[in-house]
Structure formats: C-alpha cells, structure tokens
Design a protein around this motif. Structure first.
Motif, PDB file in Angstrom:
ATOM      1  N   GLY A   1       0.804  -1.206   0.000  1.00 28.38           N
ATOM      2  CA  GLY A   1       0.000   0.000   0.000  1.00 28.38           C
ATOM      3  C   GLY A   1       0.842   1.263   0.000  1.00 28.38           C
ATOM      4  O   GLY A   1       0.540   2.224  -0.728  1.00 28.38           O
ATOM      5  N   LEU A   2       1.906   1.278   0.798  1.00 27.29           N
ATOM      6  CA  LEU A   2       2.789   2.445   0.838  1.00 27.29           C
ATOM      7  C   LEU A   2       3.508   2.637  -0.495  1.00 27.29           C
ATOM      8  O   LEU A   2       3.660   3.765  -0.977  1.00 27.29           O
ATOM      9  N   ILE A   3       3.934   1.536  -1.098  1.00 28.04           N
ATOM     10  CA  ILE A   3       4.581   1.610  -2.419  1.00 28.04           C
ATOM     11  C   ILE A   3       3.617   2.198  -3.448  1.00 28.04           C
ATOM     12  O   ILE A   3       3.982   3.065  -4.243  1.00 28.04           O
ATOM     13  N   ASN A   4       2.377   1.733  -3.418  1.00 28.76           N
ATOM     14  CA  ASN A   4       1.369   2.253  -4.347  1.00 28.76           C
ATOM     15  C   ASN A   4       1.086   3.727  -4.108  1.00 28.76           C
ATOM     16  O   ASN A   4       0.641   4.441  -5.013  1.00 28.76           O
ATOM     17  N   ALA A   5       1.328   4.195  -2.886  1.00 27.69           N
ATOM     18  CA  ALA A   5       1.127   5.607  -2.563  1.00 27.69           C
ATOM     19  C   ALA A   5       2.341   6.461  -2.916  1.00 27.69           C
ATOM     20  O   ALA A   5       2.320   7.676  -2.712  1.00 27.69           O
ATOM     21  N   GLY A   6       3.397   5.821  -3.420  1.00 23.68           N
ATOM     22  CA  GLY A   6       4.560   6.572  -3.868  1.00 23.68           C
ATOM     23  C   GLY A   6       5.751   6.550  -2.950  1.00 23.68           C
ATOM     24  O   GLY A   6       6.723   7.274  -3.175  1.00 23.68           O
TER      25      GLY A   6
END
Length: 422
Positions: A28-33
């Motif tokens: 999720g954090l990766i998908n948030a940038g």
C-alpha cells in the motif's frame, strides 16, 4: 538493486516495514509513492511471499541495504545484530511502519499481559530510538486500546496498552495521533476495524502542515476523492459479491490445482468474463492471467451438509448465535455465513471462520486476499494451511492473508502521509 534510488526526487520519501508479514502494508505504501528501504519478517513463508512480490522484483520497490541479506529474521535478533547499522541511519528514514503481532491483544484471545507477543512492541520502540524516523505508522487490533485483565500488574490492568505505547513515544520526542478506523470506508470489502497510530517528531514540518488537524481528519476529508480515483462508489461499501463474484465455482470447469504443495486439490479454470465489478476490475488491473492461490477446499460430505444447513437456516452476514450453534451441534464459537450484498465479516487467520455466500464451503486463499484488497498479480507462497504442532509457529497462506494490513487502506493513509511529508 538500484543503489542510486534515493537520488531521485520523486522517491526521496523512504519507509521501512517492521513485522512486515507478507507485505500488505508495504504494498500500500509503495502504491502511494513511497520508496522501501528494508523490511523485517521472521516467518519463512510470509517472507517468501514478501520477497517474491516486492523485494526481489525488478521494480526497485526496495532500495535494500547491502549490510542486511534479504531473509527472514526475528525482530529481536534484527535489533541485536544490526544496532550499529540502524544507529547509522539515524534521521535518514522518513517513515517507519509496523504492525506488531496482534494476537496477544485480540478480543478473540486470552488477552494476558504476559503473552510474549506483546513484548515485541518494545523491540519496535527500540528501533524507533535508533532510527528516529520523521513519522511512525502503527496498525493493531481494537483490543490494543483496552487494558489487560489477566496476569497483569496494576498499571496494565488499569491503562490500555495503546496509552502506554503512546506515552513511551511521547517521551522520546513524538507527537501522537490515533483512531479506530473502519477499513470498509476506504474500499475494503469487509467489516474490519483497526487501531491506527501516527506519530510525528516534535520538530518536524509535518506538524506545521497539519495546521491543527489530525492525519485522520485529512484522511476522512480525502475519502471520496480516493475512492473515485479507484473507480469505487463513495456511498456504499463494496459487497462480497462485488469482490469475489468471478471466483464462484458454479458453471466453472474444475482442473487440478497448479500451485498446491499437496496433490489432489482442484481449482476453477478462471474466466474473467464470468462476472465483473469496479472492484474486481481494480484488483485485476494490468493482469490478464489466472490468479494464484485459488485452490478449493476438500470438505467431507458431512461438513458440506453442515455448512448448507447453516446457510439455509441462519442469518446471512451475521455470526451464528449460541442458539443456532446448539441447534446444529456446532462447537466452534465464531462462524459467519456471508451475505452477498454486504461486506464480509473480518477476515481472520482461521479459514473456517467464514462461509461462502452461495456455496457450502470456506473461502479460498485468493477470495480472502480479494477481501483484503490484494491485487490478483500478488502471489502467495508456502503451504496453504498448517496443523498439529506447527500451528503456532508456521505462517501458511491463510494466516499470511488474515494477518495482513489491507493494501488499499495502506495506500489511502500512505497518500496522506506522503503529502504531509513532502
């Protein structure tokens, strides 16, 4: 691995994930940038899943340090072995995320202060002291906010453990914000509420950016925008049918399971045209193949008949009552037959806590993963289940999924924290 990743201004905001599990919070954090640095997880199966999807991938999701071989490691051993290296990263990490094991705090468990799993939060606090990241993100069960009633000293019998952790963080220079959050408000198709804590260093510009608000007020204000960006409705939660309707057995051809360590199991021959919804489209975005972990359970006929009786005679969408358990001769305390028009009950590590809404069976690992908002490209590794003496120590696929932070919620809060930290 790209050792120059931190030179990119787009990826300057970094995170590490402690008690990472199979990688739901990291994803999720990766998908948030956010850019990953390292992750700590002790269970070999969970780490295998995390490594296969996020660490060893060609996407440079993690800029892994050379001093730490990507392998499963207990957090206490990690702290002892790498204390000097962690101190060398002091002030360089933007965000430290972590969901310390929740079983010792769970309302479904014994909830004793002496449960050794509760002590792992202390190791997390040590890592915070070494790294001094700008922001902390902690996820835990609602029971984290309640005092212990068993085997505890007087303070722990009176004060919720969350308050004790908050006090420790404030003592080492963090301002804390916490809230019980309903994940169904952020596109997660299950009734799952969790304790979320965000802490910010006292001298960090994030506090100025908050301008008197809490991160959760900003998260709530951004909810509709986030859901619309994912193609999801803003007025109603995602239902079970809209989450897993394409994975029903009915009218599907059954074939041998292609990823089961044990032979003799079947799976559906996946057909993406059988049913669709905005949520399913989101989970399958950019992925055209059959997802893994769709192995069907092999129930005995007696079990199938009992499940059918539950579905026929009990209220769908609610945990069956004590009276219904006695009437049907069921000893298990918590079992919920799903209602296709409502969100699922909370996904747990026990496969038989939930029954399918129209088929007398438990859910597959992939169906649980959908309810936890893992995309279909995300592959789970290891055994499906574990029994006997290994039950308390192994982390098979059902357990990995049940313990995970839903990536979609992690992305929602990750976006807010990234904007604040930029």
């Amino acid at each position: 691995m790209n050792k120059n990743i931190q030179e990119s201004p787009q990826k300057k905001l970094t995170f590490s994930d402690v008690f990472a599990g199979c990688g739901g919070l990291s994803l999720g954090l990766i998908n948030a940038g956010w850019q990953g640095v390292f992750a700590v997880e002790k269970h070999p199966f969970a780490f295998e899943t995390l490594n296969a999807n996020l660490i060893s991938s060609e996407n440079d999701f993690f800029d892994w340090p050379e001093w730490f071989d990507p392998k499963p490691i207990d957090v206490s051993a990690f702290v002892t072995q790498f204390e000097e290296k962690l101190r060398g990263l002091k002030g360089k990490l933007t965000l430290l995320a972590g969901g310390p094991p929740c079983q010792g705090f769970s309302l479904a468990g014994e909830r004793t202060q002496t449960d050794p799993r509760n002590l792992l939060i202390e190791e997390y606090i040590k890592i915070v002291g070494f790294l001094e990241p700008r922001i902390l993100l902690i996820e835990n069960v609602q029971g984290f906010t309640l005092a212990f009633k068993k085997n505890g000293d007087e303070k722990h019998k009176r004060v919720p453990y969350s308050d004790i952790v908050i006090e420790q963080l404030e003592q080492i220079g963090y301002q804390t914000f916490s809230k019980i959050v309903a994940f169904s408000d952020y596109g997660v198709p299950q009734i799952r509420k969790r304790f979320i804590l965000v802490a910010v260093k006292n001298d960090d510009p994030v506090l100025t950016k908050l301008n008197g608000k809490t991160p959760f007020e900003i998260l709530e204000a951004n909810r509709e925008k986030f859901l619309l960006s994912k193609g999801l409705a803003t007025s109603l939660p995602v239902s079970v049918k809209d989450a897993i309707g394409d994975l029903e057995v009915q009218a599907k051809k059954l074939v041998e399971s292609d990823d089961s360590p044990v032979k003799g199991f079947k799976q559906i021959e996946y057909n993406s045209d059988s049913f669709s919804s905005p949520f399913i489209q989101l989970m399958r975005k950019g992925f055209g193949a059959s997802p893994n972990s769709i192995r069907l359970p092999r129930h005995k006929q007696k079990t199938i008949e009992q499940f059918q009786s539950i579905m026929d005679s009990c209220t769908l969408g609610k945990t069956i009552s004590k009276e219904d358990r006695e009437r049907l001769g069921i000893n298990k305390r918590a079992i919920t037959p799903l209602n296709e028009n409502l969100p699922s009950a909370t996904v747990t590590t026990l496969p038989d806590d939930i029954l399918h809404y129209s088929e007398p069976r438990i859910l597959t690992v992939r169906e649980n993963a959908r309810l936890q908002t893992f995309p279909d490209w995300f592959e789970f590794r290891g055994n499906y289940t574990t029994g006997g003496t290994n039950r308390k120590s192994d982390c098979p696929r059902y357990t990995q999924v049940g313990n995970a932070v839903p990536p979609l919620f992690a992305e929602a809060i990750g976006q807010i924290l990234r904007e604040l930290a930029s």
